[in-house]
Scaffold this active site. Structure first.
Site, mmCIF file in Angstrom:
data_model
loop_
_atom_site.group_PDB
_atom_site.id
_atom_site.type_symbol
_atom_site.label_atom_id
_atom_site.label_comp_id
_atom_site.label_asym_id
_atom_site.label_seq_id
_atom_site.Cartn_x
_atom_site.Cartn_y
_atom_site.Cartn_z
ATOM 1 N NE ARG A 164 -3.973 -1.804 0.753
ATOM 2 C CZ ARG A 164 -5.147 -1.878 1.273
ATOM 3 N NH1 ARG A 164 -5.318 -1.659 2.512
ATOM 4 N NH2 ARG A 164 -6.161 -2.167 0.511
ATOM 5 C CD GLN A 181 -2.641 5.662 -4.103
ATOM 6 O OE1 GLN A 181 -2.430 6.533 -4.941
ATOM 7 N NE2 GLN A 181 -3.041 5.941 -2.886
ATOM 8 C CG ASP A 230 -4.226 -1.675 -3.732
ATOM 9 O OD1 ASP A 230 -4.656 -2.840 -3.656
ATOM 10 O OD2 ASP A 230 -4.214 -0.878 -2.768
ATOM 11 C CB SER A 269 -7.541 -0.637 -3.491
ATOM 12 O OG SER A 269 -6.877 -0.620 -2.266
ATOM 13 C CE1 TYR A 300 -5.154 -4.332 4.018
ATOM 14 C CE2 TYR A 300 -2.774 -4.200 3.859
ATOM 15 C CZ TYR A 300 -4.005 -4.423 3.269
ATOM 16 O OH TYR A 300 -4.078 -4.729 1.944
HETATM 17 P P1 NAD Z 1 -9.543 -4.240 4.908
HETATM 18 O O1 NAD Z 1 -10.306 -4.744 3.736
HETATM 19 O O2 NAD Z 1 -8.398 -5.011 5.428
HETATM 20 O O3 NAD Z 1 -10.591 -4.044 6.135
HETATM 21 C C1 NAD Z 1 -11.719 -3.233 5.984
HETATM 22 C C2 NAD Z 1 -11.870 -2.358 7.198
HETATM 23 O O4 NAD Z 1 -12.263 -3.139 8.313
HETATM 24 C C3 NAD Z 1 -10.617 -1.621 7.615
HETATM 25 O O5 NAD Z 1 -10.848 -0.237 7.542
HETATM 26 C C4 NAD Z 1 -10.380 -2.101 9.052
HETATM 27 O O6 NAD Z 1 -9.890 -1.065 9.885
HETATM 28 C C5 NAD Z 1 -11.765 -2.509 9.458
HETATM 29 N N1 NAD Z 1 -11.853 -3.409 10.630
HETATM 30 C C6 NAD Z 1 -11.058 -4.464 10.976
HETATM 31 N N2 NAD Z 1 -11.488 -5.030 12.132
HETATM 32 C C7 NAD Z 1 -12.579 -4.334 12.511
HETATM 33 C C8 NAD Z 1 -13.473 -4.430 13.613
HETATM 34 N N3 NAD Z 1 -13.335 -5.370 14.549
HETATM 35 N N4 NAD Z 1 -14.482 -3.534 13.693
HETATM 36 C C9 NAD Z 1 -14.653 -2.588 12.755
HETATM 37 N N5 NAD Z 1 -13.844 -2.431 11.681
HETATM 38 C C10 NAD Z 1 -12.822 -3.295 11.575
HETATM 39 O O7 NAD Z 1 -9.085 -2.744 4.683
HETATM 40 P P2 NAD Z 1 -8.867 -1.965 3.327
HETATM 41 O O8 NAD Z 1 -10.124 -1.632 2.668
HETATM 42 O O9 NAD Z 1 -7.919 -2.756 2.562
HETATM 43 O O10 NAD Z 1 -8.203 -0.592 3.801
HETATM 44 C C11 NAD Z 1 -7.546 -0.403 5.016
HETATM 45 C C12 NAD Z 1 -6.896 0.987 5.029
HETATM 46 O O11 NAD Z 1 -5.844 1.097 4.066
HETATM 47 C C13 NAD Z 1 -7.857 2.109 4.714
HETATM 48 O O12 NAD Z 1 -7.507 3.205 5.514
HETATM 49 C C14 NAD Z 1 -7.544 2.448 3.301
HETATM 50 O O13 NAD Z 1 -7.903 3.774 2.967
HETATM 51 C C15 NAD Z 1 -6.051 2.263 3.287
HETATM 52 N N6 NAD Z 1 -5.529 2.026 1.921
HETATM 53 C C16 NAD Z 1 -4.380 2.690 1.559
HETATM 54 C C17 NAD Z 1 -3.875 2.496 0.282
HETATM 55 C C18 NAD Z 1 -2.635 3.218 -0.165
HETATM 56 O O14 NAD Z 1 -2.122 4.022 0.575
HETATM 57 N N7 NAD Z 1 -2.117 2.932 -1.339
HETATM 58 C C19 NAD Z 1 -4.505 1.622 -0.604
HETATM 59 C C20 NAD Z 1 -5.653 0.955 -0.182
HETATM 60 C C21 NAD Z 1 -6.141 1.167 1.106
#
Ligand code: NAD
Length: 408
Positions: free
Chosen positions: A136, A141, A144, A147, A242
């Protein structure tokens, strides 16, 4: 290797890409659409696809042929040529066994849940690239795929849920009276959850959302939704945004405080996941039983175990009038656009990690290995390179990398 490329007239320097049909029933996505194949053919790849591969996205074989792909069922013509075999979902063991020796396998390989495949890829000495392991970082990006598919799944979750709801989402004032807006609860506000919030908001619902990550509150509120205040004590994030797993006690506290919110929701979308681990159970059977008949729950985390206790993989179950949907492949419901962004991710990744001289993933053994190639390369030379994946294998085997840094 110097066979002329019929489309561009330039000599072929890359190898042969073969697209594979998914073994998963109902999978409509494809890894590359003709617009992506065109770019790869121009780059010197020979691209081979099986007939009717893209029926699920309504793209005919002729459209692939026009951009220079060869539509064929036959095995790659030159086993000595580097070949790259691309899969939308993890290939079967038989498929892996039948691949030629110099193949690189690329796709969603589900490395944390398929130790059998990881071990077989390593045993066969194949290079494999797991889309789940794209880091990430800003530079990665465009590659990804988790995402891009999460975005599609978040949208599709709301549309699928609304289609079963038998209610409208927006407030509607009519001569016959006013209909109140539906209440939508989104649990887990990563990529899929934020897209679900945005989609439900656009449709006029009153949206409340919750996530354990501290940064989530601002992200939720910037979309116009309400952030649910739930006290569970300290939480932490790992690198890359994450979330880490909560303790059993924290999960209990979370469930207790979420229960009233669930009871008053018409539609719940759950997307909470913990990278590399089983998804936490957040909505229990008791919480579902408190919901009004006619309400709908979409468990968008079902592919990694599910957030909703009574949800079942690939099934729609009804509990006291509440519909619980467990579709593990929501992005396939919007396969055209999901394939469009997935193909763009794959082209971007290949351009970054493949050595044009050899047609294989760049050398990751030097002192300054490319961080993206190093992260996504799951197996090479009989080794499972990602330490997190390695730790899920029986007896922590096959072997760890000997001369290269860990991919994690
Ligand atoms: P994910 O699919 O792993 O999980 C989805 C969400 O579930 C996450 O936001 C996590 O915090 C939440 N979660 C986990 N346990 C939980 C619980 N017990 N109760 C409530 N929520 C819970 O996550 P994702 O969609 O892959 O994204 C995670 C983070 O990474 C986000 O902030 C996203 O914006 C960021 N992200 C950054 C990049 C980048 O910088 N290139 C790319 C993709 C995502």
């Amino acid at each position: 290797m110097s066979e002329p490329n019929t489309k561009s007239g330039r000599p072929t320097t890359h190898g042969c890409i073969s697209l594979h049909a998914s073994g998963i029933e109902g999978e409509a996505r494809v890894a590359l659409l003709p617009e992506h194949v065109r770019l790869l053919v121009e780059d010197g790849w020979v691209v081979r696809i099986p007939p009717s591969l893209s029926a699920g996205v309504a793209v005919g074989d002729a459209e692939y042929a026009v951009v220079g792909a060869s539509v064929t069922r036959e095995a790659a013509p030159d086993p000595g040529r580097p070949s790259l075999d691309i899969f939308v979902s993890p290939p079967s063991q038989d498929t892996i066994l039948a691949l030629p020796e110099h193949t690189t396998v690329l796709g969603f390989l589900d490395p944390f849940n398929r130790p059998d495949l990881v071990a077989l890829l390593a045993e066969r000495g194949l290079d494999s690239v797991s889309l789940e392991l794209v880091p990430r970082t800003t530079i990665a990006q465009s590659m990804d795929a988790l995402s891009s598919q999460g975005n599609m799944a978040g949208y599709a979750a709301v549309i699928a849920g609304v289609a079963r709801l038998r209610k409208i989402l927006p407030m509607m004032s009519t001569a016959a009276g006013t209909v109140r807006p539906a209440r939508v609860l989104v649990v887990g506000t990563g990529v899929a959850g934020l897209q679900a919030i945005a989609t439900a908001q656009r449709l006029g619902a009153r949206v409340t959302a919750y996530d354990v990550r501290a940064a989530a509150k601002d992200q939720v509120e910037s979309l116009g939704a309400r952030f649910a205040k739930i006290e569970i004590g300290e939480t932490s994030e790992v690198a890359g945004g994450y979330a880490t797993a909560l303790s059993d006690e924290q999960l209990d506290r979370q469930r207790q405080q979420l229960s009233d919110l669930c009871a008053e929701s018409d539609l719940i979308i759950t997307t909470a996941q913990v990278f590399g681990k089983r998804a936490p159970v957040i909505v229990t059977g008791e919480m579902v039983a408190r919901m009004r008949p006619g309400s709908v729950v979409v468990d968008a985390a079902i592919a990694t175990g599910g957030n909703v206790e009574p949800s079942m993989l690939g099934e729609e179950v009804e509990i006291d009038g509440v519909v619980v949907m467990g579709d593990p492949n929501l992005s396939s419901r919007v396969a055209v656009d999901a394939s469009r962004v997935l193909g763009a991710n794959i082209v971007s990744l290949l351009k970054h990690i493949v050595d044009p001289e050899t047609g294989r993933v760049v050398d990751v053994g030097g002192e300054l290995p490319d961080p993206i190639a190093s992260a996504v390369l799951l197996t090479r030379g009989g080794e499972v390179r990602d330490e997190r994946v390695r730790s899920t294998l029986p007896q922590h085997g096959p072997s760890a990398p000997r001369s290269e840094g860990s991919a994690s």
